[in-house]
Scaffold this active site. Structure first.
Site, PDB file in Angstrom:
ATOM      1  N   LYS A   1       1.743   4.456 -29.575  1.00  0.00           N
ATOM      2  CA  LYS A   1       3.180   4.407 -29.860  1.00  0.00           C
ATOM      3  C   LYS A   1       3.614   3.257 -30.782  1.00  0.00           C
ATOM      4  O   LYS A   1       4.098   3.496 -31.867  1.00  0.00           O
ATOM      5  CB  LYS A   1       3.959   4.410 -28.553  1.00  0.00           C
ATOM      6  CG  LYS A   1       3.893   5.806 -27.898  1.00  0.00           C
ATOM      7  CD  LYS A   1       4.883   5.980 -26.806  1.00  0.00           C
ATOM      8  CE  LYS A   1       5.126   7.432 -26.486  1.00  0.00           C
ATOM      9  NZ  LYS A   1       4.083   8.075 -25.668  1.00  0.00           N
TER      10      LYS A   1
ATOM     11  N   ASP B   1      -5.123   4.226 -20.487  1.00  0.00           N
ATOM     12  CA  ASP B   1      -4.215   4.771 -21.483  1.00  0.00           C
ATOM     13  C   ASP B   1      -3.076   3.767 -21.643  1.00  0.00           C
ATOM     14  O   ASP B   1      -2.161   3.703 -20.827  1.00  0.00           O
ATOM     15  CB  ASP B   1      -3.696   6.139 -21.014  1.00  0.00           C
ATOM     16  CG  ASP B   1      -2.746   6.777 -22.029  1.00  0.00           C
ATOM     17  OD1 ASP B   1      -2.206   6.045 -22.878  1.00  0.00           O
ATOM     18  OD2 ASP B   1      -2.531   7.996 -21.938  1.00  0.00           O
TER      19      ASP B   1
ATOM     20  N   PHE C   1       0.596  11.128 -17.809  1.00  0.00           N
ATOM     21  CA  PHE C   1       0.819  11.837 -19.069  1.00  0.00           C
ATOM     22  C   PHE C   1      -0.165  11.304 -20.101  1.00  0.00           C
ATOM     23  O   PHE C   1      -0.180  10.109 -20.384  1.00  0.00           O
ATOM     24  CB  PHE C   1       2.257  11.672 -19.582  1.00  0.00           C
ATOM     25  CG  PHE C   1       2.496  12.473 -20.835  1.00  0.00           C
ATOM     26  CD1 PHE C   1       2.753  13.837 -20.763  1.00  0.00           C
ATOM     27  CD2 PHE C   1       2.420  11.884 -22.094  1.00  0.00           C
ATOM     28  CE1 PHE C   1       2.940  14.596 -21.917  1.00  0.00           C
ATOM     29  CE2 PHE C   1       2.607  12.635 -23.248  1.00  0.00           C
ATOM     30  CZ  PHE C   1       2.871  13.994 -23.162  1.00  0.00           C
TER      31      PHE C   1
HETATM   32  C1  PLP Z   1       3.203   9.214 -25.595  1.00  0.00           C
HETATM   33  C2  PLP Z   1       1.989   9.146 -24.760  1.00  0.00           C
HETATM   34  C3  PLP Z   1       0.848   9.917 -25.044  1.00  0.00           C
HETATM   35  C4  PLP Z   1       0.814  10.962 -26.137  1.00  0.00           C
HETATM   36  O1  PLP Z   1       1.016  10.460 -27.405  1.00  0.00           O
HETATM   37  P1  PLP Z   1       1.319  11.485 -28.621  1.00  0.00           P
HETATM   38  O2  PLP Z   1       1.397  10.599 -29.815  1.00  0.00           O
HETATM   39  O3  PLP Z   1       2.598  12.188 -28.317  1.00  0.00           O
HETATM   40  O4  PLP Z   1       0.162  12.417 -28.677  1.00  0.00           O
HETATM   41  C5  PLP Z   1      -0.266   9.740 -24.244  1.00  0.00           C
HETATM   42  N1  PLP Z   1      -0.273   8.855 -23.229  1.00  0.00           N
HETATM   43  C6  PLP Z   1       0.806   8.096 -22.941  1.00  0.00           C
HETATM   44  C7  PLP Z   1       0.727   7.128 -21.808  1.00  0.00           C
HETATM   45  C8  PLP Z   1       1.974   8.230 -23.671  1.00  0.00           C
HETATM   46  O5  PLP Z   1       3.059   7.499 -23.350  1.00  0.00           O
END
Ligand code: PLP
Length: 396
Positions: free
Chosen positions: A252, A223, A138
């Site tokens: 986050k 990420d 994700f």
């Molecule tokens: C939450 C998340 C995102 C996206 O972040 P947003 O602030 O919702 O755009 C991308 N990568 C990972 C691993 C995430 O947990």
């Protein structure tokens, strides 16, 4: 507004994309607790989806925000910004990155990371633009980041998507090697897949990816939006694996709730960006950076990374007891305070029942519960959460 009015206003005026909203109107938060409009108390083990690392209303973050609000909330990046300068130094001095850029969301940080990887090869007149990601990953909700997200359900309604993305099965190094072509610019992975089910990369996999990238001259993008900033018991999850990324993204926990994200890169990579290549109106503004500086400096000064590792061990041991005691509880996955519990019945059912008992959690699949409490969580909070869970499991 009354609770019923708030719910009705949501139905009337808000786009219908969150049809599983939990029936609570949050009024305020303090530490690991959230209070609703009726004064009910909840133990918050979701922490705004791994956002409120320092819990709610942390005095140091709140003070820093209030102080900054009274000075200046926003000014353009055309000017120099002191809170940004302080945050730059703190992030770079404590990470594998040499240079940083700020955005407002996780997806935006990943977009920037992808743009930088492409520009790095463009700057060398190399025709490499493809990014290989992993299935069940994700990476966000913008068009490029859903193209990067290796889950068809996010992509299908929005085709055509930007070109240059493909995904290979997670924790399968051979599949990744086969996916590499002479067009590959970067491999992008989460050290622990969050939304995809709390799946940690194996040691061999991440080390193998680093080696593959070095051999092939490919950039490694990590990420760390969910895993970063202490969540896994290390400041950055890559530290568990003894590797360093070329580019990595954060979001986050960075502002403890104030929207701010970042991507960092090694100097040689970051230098590919030249004036005009990237920008943001809000990204890195004084308020966001003041919040992020207060958050990160508190995590560091109060040794919350080690503390999260200890609490993670404690929590995982308690959950392991449930695995051993109940046939319907299969296994735990994760690191530190990023934990998934695999169960043999509807995880969403448990989430609803936990809510009724005053415990906020969520499910990342039909059979996986996710726990990402604030890093400041105490043993007594964990005991309370596990007791609630055990009662639900024992009765089902
Ligand atoms: C939450 C998340 C995102 C996206 O972040 P947003 O602030 O919702 O755009 C991308 N990568 C990972 C691993 C995430 O947990």
């Amino acid at each position: 507004m009354k609770k019923e009015e708030i719910v009705q206003a949501d139905k009337d005026y808000f786009m219908n994309v969150f049809n599983d909203r939990v029936p609570i109107v949050v009024d305020k938060g303090e530490g690991v607790r959230i209070y609703d409009k009726d004064g009910n108390e909840y133990l918050d083990f979701l922490a705004g989806i791994a956002v409120n690392a320092l819990g709610h209303s942390h005095p140091k973050v709140n003070e820093a925000i209030k102080e900054q609000v009274d000075k200046v909330i926003h000014c353009t990046n055309i000017y120099y910004i002191e809170p940004q300068a302080k945050l730059n130094e703190l992030l770079v001095e404590n990470s594998a990155g040499d240079k940083v850029f700020y955005g407002n969301s996780g997806a935006e940080a990943n977009e920037g990371a992808i743009k930088l990887a492409r520009k790095y090869f463009k700057a060398q007149n190399e025709d490499r633009y493809e990014v290989i990601t992993t299935t069940k990953s994700f990476h966000g909700r913008t068009l490029a980041t859903i193209a990067a997200t290796g889950q068809k359900k996010y992509q299908k309604p929005f085709v055509p998507l930007p070109e240059g993305f493909k995904s290979a099965p997670y924790n399968d190094l051979e599949a990744l090697k086969e996916a590499v072509t002479d067009k590959t610019a970067a491999i992008m992975v989460e050290p622990i897949q969050g939304e995809g089910g709390i799946n940690p990369a194996t040691q061999e996999y991440l080390k193998g990816i680093r080696e593959l990238c070095d051999e092939e001259g490919i950039l490694l993008i990590l990420d760390e939006i969910q895993t970063g900033l202490g969540r896994t018991g290390k400041l950055f999850a890559y530290e568990h694996y003894g590797i360093e990324p070329d580019i990595f993204s954060l979001a986050k926990a960075l502002g403890n709730g104030v929207p701010v994200s970042a991507f960092l890169a090694k100097e040689e990579v970051a230098d590919a960006f030249t004036p005009g290549d990237h920008g943001s109106t809000f990204g890195g503004n004084p308020l966001a950076c003041a919040a992020a500086y207060a958050t990160l400096s508190t995590i560091l000064e109060e040794d919350l990374v080690e503390y999260a590792a200890e609490m993670g061990d404690y929590f995982q041991a308690k959950l392991q007891d449930l695995v051993e005691k109940y046939d319907v509880v299969d296994s735990i996955r994760g690191k530190g305070l990023m934990i998934g519990l695999e169960v043999e019945f509807d995880a969403n059912e448990i989430v609803s029942e936990a809510f009724e008992q005053g415990l906020l959690i969520n499910a990342v699949s039909d059979t996986t519960l996710r726990f990402v409490p604030p890093l400041i969580v105490e043993e007594s909070d964990i005991d309370e959460a596990v007791a609630i869970l055990e009662e639900i499991i024992a009765e089902s």
